[in-house]
Design a protein around this motif. Structure first.
Motif, PDB file in Angstrom:
ATOM      1  N   VAL A 185      97.576  69.485 -50.985  1.00 20.15           N
ATOM      2  CA  VAL A 185      97.936  68.062 -51.065  1.00 20.15           C
ATOM      3  C   VAL A 185      99.439  67.926 -51.257  1.00 20.15           C
ATOM      4  CG1 VAL A 185      97.726  65.949 -52.440  1.00 20.15           C
ATOM      5  CG2 VAL A 185      95.687  67.264 -51.874  1.00 20.15           C
ATOM      6  N   GLN A 186     100.006  68.704 -52.158  1.00 25.08           N
ATOM      7  CA  GLN A 186     101.448  68.618 -52.401  1.00 25.08           C
ATOM      8  C   GLN A 186     102.232  68.980 -51.141  1.00 25.08           C
ATOM      9  OE1 GLN A 186     102.768  67.145 -55.044  1.00 25.08           O
ATOM     10  NE2 GLN A 186     100.626  66.856 -55.623  1.00 25.08           N
ATOM     11  N   GLY A 187     101.783  69.991 -50.409  1.00 20.40           N
ATOM     12  CA  GLY A 187     102.437  70.344 -49.154  1.00 20.40           C
ATOM     13  C   GLY A 187     102.354  69.226 -48.131  1.00 20.40           C
ATOM     14  N   LEU A 188     101.160  68.633 -47.990  1.00 18.39           N
ATOM     15  CA  LEU A 188     100.988  67.527 -47.046  1.00 18.39           C
ATOM     16  C   LEU A 188     101.874  66.344 -47.414  1.00 18.39           C
ATOM     17  CD1 LEU A 188      97.124  67.632 -46.600  1.00 18.39           C
ATOM     18  CD2 LEU A 188      98.818  67.973 -44.785  1.00 18.39           C
ATOM     19  N   LEU A 189     101.954  66.030 -48.698  1.00 14.44           N
ATOM     20  CA  LEU A 189     102.765  64.887 -49.135  1.00 14.44           C
ATOM     21  C   LEU A 189     104.252  65.149 -48.926  1.00 14.44           C
ATOM     22  CD1 LEU A 189     100.820  63.781 -52.338  1.00 14.44           C
ATOM     23  CD2 LEU A 189     100.588  62.958 -49.974  1.00 14.44           C
ATOM     24  N   GLU A 245     103.711  78.560 -44.455  1.00 10.74           N
ATOM     25  CA  GLU A 245     103.170  79.175 -45.671  1.00 10.74           C
ATOM     26  C   GLU A 245     101.707  78.806 -45.894  1.00 10.74           C
ATOM     27  OE1 GLU A 245     105.632  78.496 -49.083  1.00 10.74           O
ATOM     28  OE2 GLU A 245     107.391  79.377 -48.103  1.00 10.74           O
ATOM     29  N   ALA A 246     101.304  77.639 -45.426  1.00  9.62           N
ATOM     30  CA  ALA A 246      99.908  77.213 -45.575  1.00  9.62           C
ATOM     31  C   ALA A 246      99.020  77.766 -44.461  1.00  9.62           C
ATOM     32  CB  ALA A 246      99.830  75.684 -45.594  1.00  9.62           C
ATOM     33  N   GLY A 247      99.624  78.460 -43.486  1.00  7.87           N
ATOM     34  CA  GLY A 247      98.853  79.001 -42.378  1.00  7.87           C
ATOM     35  C   GLY A 247      98.620  78.007 -41.266  1.00  7.87           C
ATOM     36  N   ALA A 297      99.628  70.541 -38.794  1.00 11.31           N
ATOM     37  CA  ALA A 297      98.199  70.724 -39.052  1.00 11.31           C
ATOM     38  C   ALA A 297      98.041  71.914 -39.994  1.00 11.31           C
ATOM     39  CB  ALA A 297      97.451  70.972 -37.746  1.00 11.31           C
ATOM     40  N   LEU A 298      97.337  71.690 -41.099  1.00 13.03           N
ATOM     41  CA  LEU A 298      97.137  72.719 -42.107  1.00 13.03           C
ATOM     42  C   LEU A 298      95.635  73.007 -42.243  1.00 13.03           C
ATOM     43  CD1 LEU A 298      99.558  71.406 -44.874  1.00 13.03           C
ATOM     44  CD2 LEU A 298     100.084  72.865 -42.928  1.00 13.03           C
ATOM     45  N   PRO A 299      95.290  74.258 -42.443  1.00 14.64           N
ATOM     46  CA  PRO A 299      93.865  74.598 -42.572  1.00 14.64           C
ATOM     47  C   PRO A 299      93.304  74.182 -43.928  1.00 14.64           C
ATOM     48  CG  PRO A 299      95.206  76.564 -42.839  1.00 14.64           C
ATOM     49  CD  PRO A 299      96.144  75.434 -42.492  1.00 14.64           C
ATOM     50  N   VAL A 309      88.190  64.644 -49.094  1.00 15.92           N
ATOM     51  CA  VAL A 309      88.600  65.807 -48.299  1.00 15.92           C
ATOM     52  C   VAL A 309      88.782  66.995 -49.250  1.00 15.92           C
ATOM     53  CG1 VAL A 309      90.351  66.737 -46.736  1.00 15.92           C
ATOM     54  CG2 VAL A 309      89.741  64.306 -46.624  1.00 15.92           C
ATOM     55  N   PRO A 310      88.164  68.131 -48.940  1.00 14.49           N
ATOM     56  CA  PRO A 310      88.228  69.288 -49.835  1.00 14.49           C
ATOM     57  C   PRO A 310      89.568  70.024 -49.726  1.00 14.49           C
ATOM     58  CG  PRO A 310      86.970  69.865 -47.895  1.00 14.49           C
ATOM     59  CD  PRO A 310      87.317  68.402 -47.776  1.00 14.49           C
ATOM     60  N   VAL A 311      90.588  69.459 -50.353  1.00 18.50           N
ATOM     61  CA  VAL A 311      91.920  70.046 -50.318  1.00 18.50           C
ATOM     62  C   VAL A 311      92.331  70.469 -51.723  1.00 18.50           C
ATOM     63  CG1 VAL A 311      92.782  68.863 -48.265  1.00 18.50           C
ATOM     64  CG2 VAL A 311      92.945  67.733 -50.455  1.00 18.50           C
ATOM     65  N   SER A 312      93.016  71.593 -51.803  1.00 20.49           N
ATOM     66  CA  SER A 312      93.530  72.054 -53.089  1.00 20.49           C
ATOM     67  C   SER A 312      94.739  71.205 -53.470  1.00 20.49           C
ATOM     68  CB  SER A 312      93.945  73.519 -52.995  1.00 20.49           C
ATOM     69  OG  SER A 312      95.074  73.646 -52.130  1.00 20.49           O
ATOM     70  N   ASP A 313      95.104  71.255 -54.747  1.00 19.29           N
ATOM     71  CA  ASP A 313      96.291  70.525 -55.192  1.00 19.29           C
ATOM     72  C   ASP A 313      97.537  71.006 -54.454  1.00 19.29           C
ATOM     73  OD1 ASP A 313      94.822  68.975 -56.946  1.00 19.29           O
ATOM     74  OD2 ASP A 313      95.255  70.241 -58.686  1.00 19.29           O
ATOM     75  N   ASP A 314      97.632  72.322 -54.230  1.00 17.64           N
ATOM     76  CA  ASP A 314      98.787  72.865 -53.510  1.00 17.64           C
ATOM     77  C   ASP A 314      98.860  72.325 -52.088  1.00 17.64           C
ATOM     78  OD1 ASP A 314      99.631  74.333 -55.684  1.00 17.64           O
ATOM     79  OD2 ASP A 314      98.741  76.214 -54.984  1.00 17.64           O
TER      80      ASP A 314
END
Length: 169
Positions: A68-72, A140-142, A160-162, A61-66
């Motif tokens: 991923v940290q938010g999701l976790l 903050e993640a939109g 749900a995060l974009p 999944v094309p997710v940034s480190d930021d």
């Protein structure tokens, strides 16, 4: 954690001339829905976090480190809430990860009927800020988050995060 995942289905076959078959484009390789069940105990918090992180990596999944940290962080807070507040009526909980072309959605479901609300911060107390944190990280993640009742009388809390736009070459 028990994994009841279902990944993306097979891609449409090429046409007789070897060219891709006409029709709507298929799902991206990382799209799908995966569901993990776990007991409502403290040990499930890091297990859920690791399972989500590993799933995102494994699926590419094309997710940034930021992100991923938010999701976790969101998964940790939601599973912790289910363990602390719902375990008596819901000895099992479910974590679901749904990934689409533009969004990743994490949710935690339990069978407790109480629908929590984000409490105002009480600086003198401990706890009570988990949903505020989930709401702020999501905002903050939109993204968007909500709490919904389930057909079985429980609840599911989701965020749900974009995803960053994917460039197709």
């Amino acid at each position: 954690m028990e994994n009841h995942g279902r990944g993306p289905g097979p891609r449409p076959a090429a046409g007789e001339d070897g060219e891709p078959a006409l029709g709507p484009p298929g799902p991206l390789p990382y799209e799908g829905v995966w569901r993990f069940t776990a007991p409502a105990v403290d040990a499930s918090v890091p297990q859920a976090r690791h399972a989500v992180r590993d799933l995102l990596r494994r699926q590419g999944v094309p997710v940034s480190d930021d992100l991923v940290q938010g999701l976790l962080l969101i998964v940790s807070e939601l599973v912790t809430n289910a363990v602390r507040h719902a375990a008596l009526l819901s000895p099992m909980l479910a974590v679901e990860v749904a990934v689409g072309a533009e969004w990743v959605r994490v949710s935690v479901e339990d069978n407790h009927p109480y629908r929590p609300t984000a409490l105002e911060t009480d600086h003198s107390g401990e706890g009570g800020r988990g949903l505020l944190l989930v709401r702020e990280v999501t905002r903050e993640a939109g993204g968007v988050c909500d709490v919904e009742h389930t057909a079985g009388g429980g609840k599911v809390i989701w965020a749900a995060l974009p995803l960053a736009p994917v460039r197709v070459l």
